[in-house]
Design a protein around this motif. Structure first.
Motif, PDB file in Angstrom:
ATOM      1  N   SER A 108       0.832  -1.207   0.000  1.00 40.69           N
ATOM      2  CA  SER A 108       0.000   0.000   0.000  1.00 40.69           C
ATOM      3  C   SER A 108       0.868   1.260   0.000  1.00 40.69           C
ATOM      4  O   SER A 108       2.075   1.199   0.243  1.00 40.69           O
ATOM      5  CB  SER A 108      -0.912   0.008   1.234  1.00 40.69           C
ATOM      6  N   ALA A 109       0.232   2.386  -0.236  1.00 34.97           N
ATOM      7  CA  ALA A 109       0.936   3.676  -0.196  1.00 34.97           C
ATOM      8  C   ALA A 109       1.487   3.929   1.205  1.00 34.97           C
ATOM      9  O   ALA A 109       2.588   4.489   1.351  1.00 34.97           O
ATOM     10  CB  ALA A 109      -0.009   4.798  -0.618  1.00 34.97           C
ATOM     11  N   ASP A 110       0.761   3.502   2.232  1.00 32.76           N
ATOM     12  CA  ASP A 110       1.246   3.663   3.612  1.00 32.76           C
ATOM     13  C   ASP A 110       2.515   2.838   3.844  1.00 32.76           C
ATOM     14  O   ASP A 110       3.438   3.295   4.509  1.00 32.76           O
ATOM     15  CB  ASP A 110       0.173   3.236   4.622  1.00 32.76           C
ATOM     16  N   ASP A 111       2.543   1.619   3.303  1.00 32.20           N
ATOM     17  CA  ASP A 111       3.734   0.770   3.435  1.00 32.20           C
ATOM     18  C   ASP A 111       4.949   1.441   2.807  1.00 32.20           C
ATOM     19  O   ASP A 111       6.028   1.474   3.394  1.00 32.20           O
ATOM     20  CB  ASP A 111       3.515  -0.594   2.758  1.00 32.20           C
ATOM     21  N   SER A 113       5.336   4.660   2.152  1.00 35.75           N
ATOM     22  CA  SER A 113       5.645   5.874   2.905  1.00 35.75           C
ATOM     23  C   SER A 113       6.450   5.559   4.167  1.00 35.75           C
ATOM     24  O   SER A 113       7.428   6.243   4.484  1.00 35.75           O
ATOM     25  CB  SER A 113       4.352   6.601   3.272  1.00 35.75           C
ATOM     26  N   THR A 114       6.060   4.526   4.875  1.00 35.42           N
ATOM     27  CA  THR A 114       6.774   4.118   6.087  1.00 35.42           C
ATOM     28  C   THR A 114       8.203   3.698   5.750  1.00 35.42           C
ATOM     29  O   THR A 114       9.144   4.057   6.454  1.00 35.42           O
ATOM     30  CB  THR A 114       6.032   2.954   6.782  1.00 35.42           C
ATOM     31  N   LYS A 116       9.990   4.731   3.158  1.00 32.44           N
ATOM     32  CA  LYS A 116      10.731   5.948   2.783  1.00 32.44           C
ATOM     33  C   LYS A 116      11.158   6.737   4.014  1.00 32.44           C
ATOM     34  O   LYS A 116      12.278   7.238   4.087  1.00 32.44           O
ATOM     35  CB  LYS A 116       9.875   6.848   1.888  1.00 32.44           C
ATOM     36  N   LYS A 117      10.271   6.849   5.002  1.00 31.88           N
ATOM     37  CA  LYS A 117      10.613   7.574   6.227  1.00 31.88           C
ATOM     38  C   LYS A 117      11.738   6.881   6.982  1.00 31.88           C
ATOM     39  O   LYS A 117      12.623   7.525   7.511  1.00 31.88           O
ATOM     40  CB  LYS A 117       9.386   7.695   7.143  1.00 31.88           C
TER      41      LYS A 117
END
Length: 157
Positions: A108-111, A113-114, A116-117
């Motif tokens: 997912s986009a959240d995965d 994003s996490t 990348k952070k």
């Protein structure tokens, strides 16, 4: 005879149940000494702590060096839906070395994003996270170096 065996089996099972979780007690005696016991304190003790103690569920079968490395530098294998052969090879390398790991799917986009952070770059699967270090893309030599640096035993290479 069969009934007796069944009864004996049930009796053994019932006897094993208390071993699954036990109480531990802590109190201070009249001389000011801290006492610990699996038995309740004497009735004269008015204030005590009771804790429900569970058996250690950690993998104590792993070698000490592996447990130590896993505690300090946990391993995460990042995979995705289009990661077949490379992800299988990555799992095989970790399995061959006996490295306990968590598998994280980047779907997912959240995965993303996490990821990348945490690592400051776009994900590439498979990727290996060892503590705060990361190696993108499967290549046995860099992955082994990263695991060696973290203190994981070499295993069979």
């Amino acid at each position: 005879m069969m009934r007796m065996r069944r009864f004996a089996g049930l009796l053994l099972l019932a006897a094993a149940l208390p071993a699954a979780a036990q109480s531990a007690y802590r109190w201070v005696d009249k001389d000011g000494h801290v006492q610990y016991s699996d038995q309740p304190p004497p009735q004269a003790v008015k204030k005590f702590e009771e804790r429900n103690v569970q058996p250690n569920r950690g993998n104590t079968q792993l070698p000490f060096a592996t447990r130590k490395a896993a505690g300090e530098f946990p391993v995460t294998l990042y995979v995705g839906k289009d990661c077949d052969k490379a992800c299988d090879e990555a799992r095989a390398l970790l399995g061959k070395r006996g490295v306990p790991f968590t598998e994280a799917r980047l779907e997912s986009a959240d995965d993303v994003s996490t990821f990348k952070k945490r690592f400051g770059q776009d994900p590439f699967v498979p990727s290996l996270g060892v503590g705060k270090e990361m190696e993108a893309g499967f290549a046995a030599q860099p992955w082994n170096s990263l695991l060696d640096k973290a203190g994981y035993p070499a295993g069979k290479r």
